[in-house]
Design a protein around this motif. Structure first.
Motif, short mmCIF file in Angstrom:
data_model
loop_
_atom_site.label_atom_id
_atom_site.label_comp_id
_atom_site.label_asym_id
_atom_site.label_seq_id
_atom_site.Cartn_x
_atom_site.Cartn_y
_atom_site.Cartn_z
N GLN A 659 12.75 -1.93 -8.60
CA GLN A 659 11.42 -2.29 -9.08
C GLN A 659 11.05 -3.66 -8.54
O GLN A 659 11.78 -4.64 -8.74
CB GLN A 659 11.38 -2.31 -10.61
CG GLN A 659 9.98 -2.44 -11.19
CD GLN A 659 9.99 -2.34 -12.69
OE1 GLN A 659 10.79 -3.00 -13.36
NE2 GLN A 659 9.10 -1.53 -13.25
N GLN A 675 4.37 0.65 -7.27
CA GLN A 675 4.80 1.84 -6.55
C GLN A 675 4.30 1.83 -5.10
O GLN A 675 5.07 2.11 -4.18
CB GLN A 675 4.29 3.09 -7.26
CG GLN A 675 4.93 3.35 -8.61
CD GLN A 675 4.37 4.59 -9.28
OE1 GLN A 675 3.62 5.35 -8.68
NE2 GLN A 675 4.73 4.78 -10.55
N TRP A 679 6.82 1.57 -1.89
CA TRP A 679 6.85 2.64 -0.90
C TRP A 679 6.49 2.13 0.50
O TRP A 679 6.91 2.71 1.50
CB TRP A 679 5.90 3.76 -1.30
CG TRP A 679 6.33 4.47 -2.54
CD1 TRP A 679 7.57 4.50 -3.09
CD2 TRP A 679 5.49 5.25 -3.41
NE1 TRP A 679 7.58 5.23 -4.24
CE2 TRP A 679 6.31 5.72 -4.47
CE3 TRP A 679 4.15 5.59 -3.41
CZ2 TRP A 679 5.83 6.51 -5.49
CZ3 TRP A 679 3.66 6.38 -4.44
CH2 TRP A 679 4.49 6.84 -5.47
N THR A 694 -1.37 8.46 -6.48
CA THR A 694 -1.22 7.12 -7.03
C THR A 694 -2.33 6.20 -6.53
O THR A 694 -2.87 5.39 -7.30
CB THR A 694 0.16 6.56 -6.64
OG1 THR A 694 1.19 7.44 -7.10
CG2 THR A 694 0.38 5.18 -7.24
#
Length: 944
Positions: A659, A675, A679, A694
């Protein structure tokens, strides 16, 4: 005359052995692991008197015609001498007694035990005079001042404590003892000694030197060492006259120094290099030293003072003695600084004052000027933290009986040490298909290990030897001995390379089968090593540590055949922390962890360190095992209330999600942003549909928050043509027509406003790429590509190197080979399914049509102008030789827009799959064809 060593004699069975002299120096008394006490007239005594006191005897002491022996029932038993009759028990402990000491001026016995206690007892028995019980480990040794004012103990918790007998409090504490949890596993006994006449000084071993403390101020008076001493000193002893000092090492070396002259009398090597367990001067003052080792052998050194040759040896480079005087006389300080040199000659401050300046230094005034204990530089500047010692990643401390030598994604290497000192190594593989389990006897006392899929590497400091077991093929073992002046500090095993860092700041590289590959000099003392395939990571001290922080740097060394490439990057740490783990992810990205719990990943393409796990989100202490970018997890063992896991029972490895520490992660917006950022920079196996969903959710949050500029900015960052229609449709449903119009025209805006910016940025990034030496980004990367959606097309150069393989010879029917046979064009070969997974997430779609680009000027699917212009620049220059560079760029923009293929409409889901030939035939030929003249439109076309 030189120091002479007499041949060793067998005294006791193998194990810890102790000895002492009688007060008149006529007899040597020894005790050993076999439980016998032997009385020797001399070392040449072939028939010593032997008495059995039990199953084992660890310590012996002689005082006032009585012998005191530590028996196996944890008691100090008194015997008469020479009749050897029992004469009572002085004291008892609940664990084995480790040492008994006394001297002619001391009317008491000092006893230490493994039960974390030490006592000062009366020789007649009774209640102890003083009990020192504030230890947190086994007490290895004890010393008592001749004036019965101070006592000193060395404990297995790592500290040496000085006690005031009158107040029964600790007056000084020094961290110099290797940590250990049992006396039987201790190599360094840390036997200290007070000056025998007045007790002005305390001598204790500290690594490879002997430190002299002033008992009035407890500041460092001086230190003794020698260039031949290559391992830790275990014990030291003053001569009966107090003018000489003898010390022994764990490798059996015995050195003697003269305190007044400031020189080294000599260094004697042990014939079998066994650890010396006991050392004693003859009370006669005849320059004789008796010693015994852990193999049960008895030895003797004669002429240990070398009085006839001390004057001739003053100028020899055999001593390195540093005065620890804090003097405020500027003239003396300047003289000392000018007198210092790089050789091993000693500098005596007192001798310089007396001989050169004619100063008489008062002992009391000198002692009162020492402001702090152990401060080598006085109070001239702020004292920094000590440099971090080298360590093995995913290994537990060496003083444990049962410890992990290595735990990684391949397997586990454990070391088990028994009470008698014997050690074994067990290797367990996670995948039984890699190799079966291995069990080894640790004869060389290996303390370092590293494991890969091809080799198991083991190393030890003394003797400096690297032992490797190949796991591929027939499992052959090979070893290499390091030079005498070097000792191994760290080892690292990778699939295609093996590395060993030494104290000479050299990095030695080997192949998995034992071929010496390269020798590299490091820019500082090594801290840790790690490896991945044919790449080695070496972390070292780039400079001296600051007041609170370590200054570390990392060399990334990549090997490719006979070529070698390296890149140096600084290693970031949390303020006040130290490095605790070093390794590589499953994709080859360097990773680190510090004592605060923060785990960082080095993004090679962008040359930045990114925190992927912070203590705020993982409050427990984590023993890191490996990092996986594909699954977005950190494999670690959660340690509650400890820094490392136990070996029994076997701990469970947990998967901690990666994270990024973005702000406001408790909100929905922060979670979506985290996220997308994760990524984009970590090689994750992310589904295209999930990534777009997302991004659309984040766009919807911006729209609902009535922040149209943020929503528009998000689409500009994503740069995905397939997201624009969906985003515009969502904006129109919410009634934000102005935003929908901007999104509709965004595609054309990218082409119109960013072409010139692309040219400037592309040239700038190309200059940066030429400066990089390892794993830089590809030169044809699009600088206007998505900043959030992951870029899987950027692969490391070290992983894309294709080894050269010989072309197999195909047999023909006639036995001959046709060299003129036309080979298949490689460009027409089918695409590998693996290559499809590495495409840009923005450009990848399951309904995308695959075709061949036969026109060299035709843009490829998803290709930007910068890529197209750099690929066809030479062709355009040949076709337009009269144009300037700026005119050529404008001409290229027009040609690119003319030749660019419009995306075809996506067929409905209910339609059946068409053949590749039908897809090519259905493509409109007008957009793909070059520009035609007006008359060509009237040409006759035959109908089929």
């Amino acid at each position: 005359m030189k120091i002479e060593s007499k041949p060793l004699r067998y005294a006791h069975a193998e194990g810890h052995t102790d000895l002492c002299y009688t007060d008149d120096g006529q007899h040597i008394i020894t005790c050993g692991h076999d439980g016998d006490v032997r009385i020797w007239v001399d070392i040449e005594d072939d028939d010593p008197n032997s008495h059995c006191v039990g199953e084992s005897a660890l310590a012996v002491c002689y005082k006032d015609k009585r012998l005191y022996v530590a028996t196996d029932n944890h008691a100090v038993q008194a015997y008469t001498f020479p009749a050897f009759d029992k004469d009572g028990i002085v004291t008892r402990f609940t664990a084995p007694v480790t040492q008994i000491m006394s001297s002619g001026k001391i009317e008491a016995l000092g006893c230490s035990s493994e039960n974390m206690e030490a006592k000062i007892c009366s020789p007649e028995g009774g209640a102890p005079l003083f009990v020192m019980a504030d230890h947190k480990g086994p007490v290895l040794s004890i010393a008592v001042c001749p004036q019965m004012k101070y006592a000193c103990t060395a404990c297995g918790d790592g500290n040496l404590r000085v006690w005031d007998i009158d107040t029964q409090k600790v007056v000084s504490e020094v961290s110099c003892v290797p940590k250990i949890n049992t006396f039987y596993a201790a190599k360094v006994l840390c036997r200290m000694d007070f000056e025998p006449k007045e007790g002005k000084y305390l001598a204790y071993p500290s690594n490879r030197e002997v430190v002299i403390l002033d008992t009035e101020t407890w500041g460092q008076r001086m230190t003794f060492t020698h260039s031949l001493i290559k391992c830790a000193i275990s014990q030291c002893r003053f001569s009966p006259c107090g003018e000489y000092l003898a010390a022994s090492t764990v490798a059996g070396q015995i050195a003697v120094w003269g305190l007044l002259e400031g020189n080294c009398i000599g260094v004697i090597e042990h014939p079998t290099s066994h650890n010396v367990s006991a050392l004693a001067w003859n009370p006669k003052g005849n320059d004789v030293i008796a010693y015994c080792d852990v193999a049960g052998q008895l030895g003797m050194l004669v002429n240990c003072c070398g009085k006839e040759t001390m004057a001739a040896q003053e100028n020899m480079d055999t001593i390195e003695m540093i005065e620890r005087d804090n003097d405020n006389d500027d003239i003396v300080d300047n003289l000392i600084e000018n007198y210092e040199s790089d050789d091993d000659n000693a500098i005596s401050l007192e001798k310089l004052k007396n001989e050169t300046l004619g100063l008489a230094v008062d002992e009391d005034s000198r002692g009162s000027r020492a402001e702090s204990r152990g401060d080598e530089g006085g109070s001239r500047g702020p004292r920094g933290v000590p440099p971090q010692p080298p360590f093995q990643p995913s290994a537990t401390p060496t003083h444990l009986e049962h410890r992990y030598m290595c735990w990684n994604e391949v397997g586990i290497v454990r070391c088990h040490t028994q009470e008698n000192g014997e050690s074994t190594i067990d290797v367990e593989f996670h995948d039984a298909g890699v190799h079966h389990g291995i069990h080894l006897n640790n004869y060389l006392n290996h303390t370092m290990a590293s494991l890969s899929t091809t080799v198991l590497a083991l190393a030890c400091e003394t003797p400096s030897k690297l032992v490797c077991i190949s796991l591929v093929g027939s499992s052959k073992e090979w070893s290499v001995s390091l030079p005498r002046a070097e000792e191994a500090r760290c080892v690292a095993a990778a699939a295609g390379l093996l590395a060993c860092a030494t104290d000479a700041r050299l990095l030695r590289l080997y192949t998995p089968r034992g071929t010496q590959r390269q020798v590299i000099s490091l820019a500082g003392p090594v801290v840790a090593l790690a490896g991945f395939n044919t790449t080695i990571l070496a972390v070292y001290h780039s400079s001296e540590p600051g007041p609170t922080d370590q200054h570390l740097a990392m060399d990334i060394i990549a090997m490719n055949g006979h070529q070698i490439r390296t890149k140096t990057v600084p290693v970031p740490l949390t303020p006040g922390s130290r490095l605790t783990w070093l390794g590589c992810s499953d994709s080859g990205s360097p990773c680190t962890a510090d004592s605060s719990g923060t785990i960082r990943l080095y993004h090679v393409a962008s040359a930045v360190w990114m925190p992927i796990c912070c203590p705020e989100y993982s409050a427990e202490s984590n023993f890191v095992v490996s990092v996986s970018e594909s699954t977005q997890t950190v494999r670690a063992i959660v340690c509650r209330g400890a820094s490392f896991p136990p070996t029994v029972p076997k701990p469970i490895v947990s998967q901690i999600p990666i994270q990024m520490p973005l702000c406001e992660l408790d909100t929905e917006k922060g979670q979506y942003e985290e996220q997308l950022v994760r990524w984009a920079h970590i090689a994750a196996d992310v589904d295209v549909k999930t990534a777009r969903e997302t991004a659309l959710k984040l766009f919807a949050l911006a729209c609902r928050s009535e922040i149209e500029q943020r929503a528009l900015e998000l689409m500009e960052l994503l740069r995905d043509d397939r997201l624009l229609p969906l985003a515009a449709k969502y904006a129109s449903r919410l009634g934000r027509m102005h935003l929908a119009e901007k999104l509709t025209d965004l595609s054309e805006t990218w082409e119109r406003e960013t072409d010139k910016l692309n040219v400037a940025q592309n040239s700038h990034f190309h200059e940066l790429d030429t400066q990089e030496t390892y794993d830089t980004a590809a030169a044809d990367d699009d600088v206007n590509s998505s900043l959030i959606i992951p870029q899987r097309v950027k692969e490391k150069k070290a992983e894309t190197v294709t080894p050269i393989k010989p072309v197999p010879i195909k047999s023909s029917p006639g036995g001959a080979r046709n060299p003129f046979k036309k080979q298949r064009d490689a460009s027409r070969a089918a695409h590998s399914p693996l290559s499809l997974t590495d495409r840009n997430l923005v450009e990848m779609d399951s309904t995308q049509e695959i075709g061949e680009n036969l026109d060299p000027l035709k843009p490829n699917a998803g290709e930007t102008f910068v890529d197209w212009f750099s690929r066809n620049k030479s062709i355009l220059e040949q076709q337009n030789a009269d144009l300037t560079p700026s005119e050529l760029t404008r001409h290229g923009i027009k040609a690119f827009k003319t030749l660019q293929t419009k995306p075809s409409e996506v067929a409905s889901e209910s339609s059946q799959k068409r053949k590749l030939e039908d897809q090519i035939d259905d493509t409109p030929p007008v957009t793909n064809a070059p520009k035609q003249s007006k008359l060509s439109a009237f040409a006759f076309q035959k109908k089929t």
